[in-house]
Write a protein that holds these residues in place. Structure first.
Motif, PDB file in Angstrom:
ATOM      1  N   ARG A  14      43.773  21.981  43.206  1.00 56.79           N
ATOM      2  CA  ARG A  14      43.864  22.056  44.669  1.00 56.79           C
ATOM      3  C   ARG A  14      42.652  22.714  45.311  1.00 56.79           C
ATOM      4  NH1 ARG A  14      49.339  24.133  46.763  1.00 56.79           N
ATOM      5  NH2 ARG A  14      48.132  23.928  48.670  1.00 56.79           N
ATOM      6  N   THR A  15      42.071  23.692  44.640  1.00 57.29           N
ATOM      7  CA  THR A  15      40.943  24.417  45.232  1.00 57.29           C
ATOM      8  C   THR A  15      39.593  23.867  44.808  1.00 57.29           C
ATOM      9  OG1 THR A  15      40.918  26.025  43.414  1.00 57.29           O
ATOM     10  CG2 THR A  15      42.251  26.584  45.374  1.00 57.29           C
ATOM     11  N   GLU A  16      39.596  22.960  43.821  1.00 54.02           N
ATOM     12  CA  GLU A  16      38.368  22.428  43.245  1.00 54.02           C
ATOM     13  C   GLU A  16      37.506  23.535  42.646  1.00 54.02           C
ATOM     14  OE1 GLU A  16      36.622  20.101  46.404  1.00 54.02           O
ATOM     15  OE2 GLU A  16      38.037  18.470  46.086  1.00 54.02           O
ATOM     16  N   LEU A  17      38.169  24.539  42.085  1.00 53.81           N
ATOM     17  CA  LEU A  17      37.502  25.610  41.360  1.00 53.81           C
ATOM     18  C   LEU A  17      37.881  25.486  39.890  1.00 53.81           C
ATOM     19  CD1 LEU A  17      38.306  28.598  43.763  1.00 53.81           C
ATOM     20  CD2 LEU A  17      36.068  27.538  43.430  1.00 53.81           C
ATOM     21  N   SER A  18      36.981  25.893  39.018  1.00 54.56           N
ATOM     22  CA  SER A  18      37.294  25.833  37.591  1.00 54.56           C
ATOM     23  C   SER A  18      38.261  26.951  37.216  1.00 54.56           C
ATOM     24  CB  SER A  18      36.009  25.957  36.770  1.00 54.56           C
ATOM     25  OG  SER A  18      35.493  27.271  36.869  1.00 54.56           O
ATOM     26  N   LEU A  19      38.935  26.759  36.094  1.00 53.30           N
ATOM     27  CA  LEU A  19      39.824  27.807  35.582  1.00 53.30           C
ATOM     28  C   LEU A  19      39.032  29.088  35.342  1.00 53.30           C
ATOM     29  CD1 LEU A  19      41.866  25.760  32.936  1.00 53.30           C
ATOM     30  CD2 LEU A  19      42.502  26.276  35.293  1.00 53.30           C
ATOM     31  N   ARG A  20      37.845  28.921  34.816  1.00 50.10           N
ATOM     32  CA  ARG A  20      36.986  30.071  34.527  1.00 50.10           C
ATOM     33  C   ARG A  20      36.650  30.837  35.811  1.00 50.10           C
ATOM     34  NH1 ARG A  20      30.909  29.785  32.081  1.00 50.10           N
ATOM     35  NH2 ARG A  20      30.588  32.017  31.984  1.00 50.10           N
ATOM     36  N   THR A  21      36.346  30.096  36.867  1.00 48.05           N
ATOM     37  CA  THR A  21      36.007  30.739  38.143  1.00 48.05           C
ATOM     38  C   THR A  21      37.209  31.486  38.706  1.00 48.05           C
ATOM     39  OG1 THR A  21      34.303  29.104  38.629  1.00 48.05           O
ATOM     40  CG2 THR A  21      35.232  30.297  40.506  1.00 48.05           C
ATOM     41  N   ILE A  22      38.375  30.880  38.647  1.00 49.75           N
ATOM     42  CA  ILE A  22      39.588  31.544  39.147  1.00 49.75           C
ATOM     43  C   ILE A  22      39.854  32.815  38.343  1.00 49.75           C
ATOM     44  CG2 ILE A  22      42.094  31.329  39.430  1.00 49.75           C
ATOM     45  CD1 ILE A  22      41.564  28.294  39.981  1.00 49.75           C
ATOM     46  N   ARG A  23      39.705  32.734  37.027  1.00 55.11           N
ATOM     47  CA  ARG A  23      39.902  33.925  36.188  1.00 55.11           C
ATOM     48  C   ARG A  23      38.868  35.003  36.520  1.00 55.11           C
ATOM     49  NH1 ARG A  23      40.585  29.898  31.766  1.00 55.11           N
ATOM     50  NH2 ARG A  23      42.829  29.574  31.606  1.00 55.11           N
ATOM     51  N   HIS A  24      37.630  34.571  36.793  1.00 55.74           N
ATOM     52  CA  HIS A  24      36.581  35.527  37.170  1.00 55.74           C
ATOM     53  C   HIS A  24      36.954  36.239  38.470  1.00 55.74           C
ATOM     54  CE1 HIS A  24      32.672  37.316  37.883  1.00 55.74           C
ATOM     55  NE2 HIS A  24      32.598  36.691  39.041  1.00 55.74           N
ATOM     56  N   TYR A  25      37.441  35.489  39.442  1.00 48.97           N
ATOM     57  CA  TYR A  25      37.849  36.106  40.703  1.00 48.97           C
ATOM     58  C   TYR A  25      39.022  37.061  40.488  1.00 48.97           C
ATOM     59  CZ  TYR A  25      34.773  32.815  43.139  1.00 48.97           C
ATOM     60  OH  TYR A  25      33.689  32.095  43.586  1.00 48.97           O
ATOM     61  N   GLU A  26      39.875  36.744  39.524  1.00 53.19           N
ATOM     62  CA  GLU A  26      40.966  37.660  39.191  1.00 53.19           C
ATOM     63  C   GLU A  26      40.400  38.938  38.568  1.00 53.19           C
ATOM     64  OE1 GLU A  26      44.835  38.118  36.277  1.00 53.19           O
ATOM     65  OE2 GLU A  26      43.932  36.133  36.482  1.00 53.19           O
ATOM     66  N   GLU A  27      39.468  38.787  37.623  1.00 51.11           N
ATOM     67  CA  GLU A  27      38.873  39.948  36.958  1.00 51.11           C
ATOM     68  C   GLU A  27      38.165  40.867  37.934  1.00 51.11           C
ATOM     69  OE1 GLU A  27      36.332  38.219  33.991  1.00 51.11           O
ATOM     70  OE2 GLU A  27      38.030  37.415  32.856  1.00 51.11           O
ATOM     71  N   THR A  28      37.572  40.287  38.979  1.00 51.85           N
ATOM     72  CA  THR A  28      36.848  41.099  39.964  1.00 51.85           C
ATOM     73  C   THR A  28      37.766  41.625  41.068  1.00 51.85           C
ATOM     74  OG1 THR A  28      36.238  39.145  41.253  1.00 51.85           O
ATOM     75  CG2 THR A  28      34.669  39.885  39.568  1.00 51.85           C
ATOM     76  N   GLY A  29      39.041  41.260  41.012  1.00 51.31           N
ATOM     77  CA  GLY A  29      40.010  41.775  41.972  1.00 51.31           C
ATOM     78  C   GLY A  29      40.074  41.032  43.288  1.00 51.31           C
ATOM     79  N   LEU A  30      39.401  39.893  43.395  1.00 48.88           N
ATOM     80  CA  LEU A  30      39.442  39.138  44.644  1.00 48.88           C
ATOM     81  C   LEU A  30      40.780  38.425  44.831  1.00 48.88           C
ATOM     82  CD1 LEU A  30      35.877  37.575  44.741  1.00 48.88           C
ATOM     83  CD2 LEU A  30      36.794  39.357  46.226  1.00 48.88           C
ATOM     84  N   VAL A  31      41.331  37.949  43.740  1.00 48.10           N
ATOM     85  CA  VAL A  31      42.620  37.241  43.783  1.00 48.10           C
ATOM     86  C   VAL A  31      43.436  37.730  42.603  1.00 48.10           C
ATOM     87  CG1 VAL A  31      43.764  35.004  43.595  1.00 48.10           C
ATOM     88  CG2 VAL A  31      41.619  35.183  44.829  1.00 48.10           C
ATOM     89  N   VAL A  32      44.676  38.042  42.873  1.00 49.00           N
ATOM     90  CA  VAL A  32      45.575  38.468  41.808  1.00 49.00           C
ATOM     91  C   VAL A  32      46.760  37.514  41.814  1.00 49.00           C
ATOM     92  CG1 VAL A  32      47.033  40.352  40.954  1.00 49.00           C
ATOM     93  CG2 VAL A  32      44.856  40.867  42.096  1.00 49.00           C
ATOM     94  N   PRO A  33      47.077  36.904  40.667  1.00 50.38           N
ATOM     95  CA  PRO A  33      48.239  36.016  40.644  1.00 50.38           C
ATOM     96  C   PRO A  33      49.468  36.756  41.152  1.00 50.38           C
ATOM     97  CG  PRO A  33      47.089  35.959  38.527  1.00 50.38           C
ATOM     98  CD  PRO A  33      46.473  37.053  39.347  1.00 50.38           C
ATOM     99  N   SER A  34      50.287  36.070  41.909  1.00 49.87           N
ATOM    100  CA  SER A  34      51.468  36.702  42.492  1.00 49.87           C
ATOM    101  C   SER A  34      52.530  37.021  41.455  1.00 49.87           C
ATOM    102  CB  SER A  34      52.056  35.800  43.582  1.00 49.87           C
ATOM    103  OG  SER A  34      51.167  35.746  44.662  1.00 49.87           O
TER     104      SER A  34
END
Length: 133
Positions: A14-34
């Motif tokens: 849906r976001t056209e982002l890679s899994l790796r990118t989403i995980r990176h954003y999680e690691e940096t605290g920008l997005v946290v899975p609900s």
């Protein structure tokens, strides 16, 4: 798992982002899975997808991860509502600063695009001239 939650693969699509990118954003605290599934899979909501879309839109404009974090903090606090007027005005001022920076960066990209198109046109003309008998 209810229909209100999505796994990372659907979010990536849906976001056209890679899994790796989403995980990176999680690691940096920008997005946290609900949430997490019983099996430990990341689960996201529509709000998480919206947050990732903000990040995705900021990236091509050259915003840093810290700037993304700051903007998300501002919008989170504004969305929470019930703020003292002085704090609300301060947050709105910061939000205006981001909007102005985005507009400047869009203008810069338009200038770069115009130069790139001019260059491509010059090359096309050069090819036509060179290919002519």
């Amino acid at each position: 798992m209810g229909s209100e939650h999505m796994q990372i693969g659907e979010v990536a699509t849906r976001t056209e982002l890679s899994l790796r990118t989403i995980r990176h954003y999680e690691e940096t605290g920008l997005v946290v899975p609900s949430a997490r599934s019983r099996g430990g899979f990341r689960l996201y909501t529509e709000a998480d997808v919206d947050r990732l879309m903000v990040i995705r839109r900021m990236k091509p404009l050259g915003f840093t991860l810290d700037e993304m974090r700051e903007l998300l903090d501002v919008t989170d606090r504004l969305d929470a509502g019930d703020l003292p007027e002085a704090e609300r005005e301060q947050l709105l001022g910061r939000l205006r600063g981001f909007e102005e920076a985005a507009q400047r960066r869009v203008a810069d990209l338009r200038t770069q695009l115009a130069r790139a198109e001019d260059f491509a046109s010059t090359l096309r003309s050069r090819l036509r001239t060179a290919a002519a008998p």
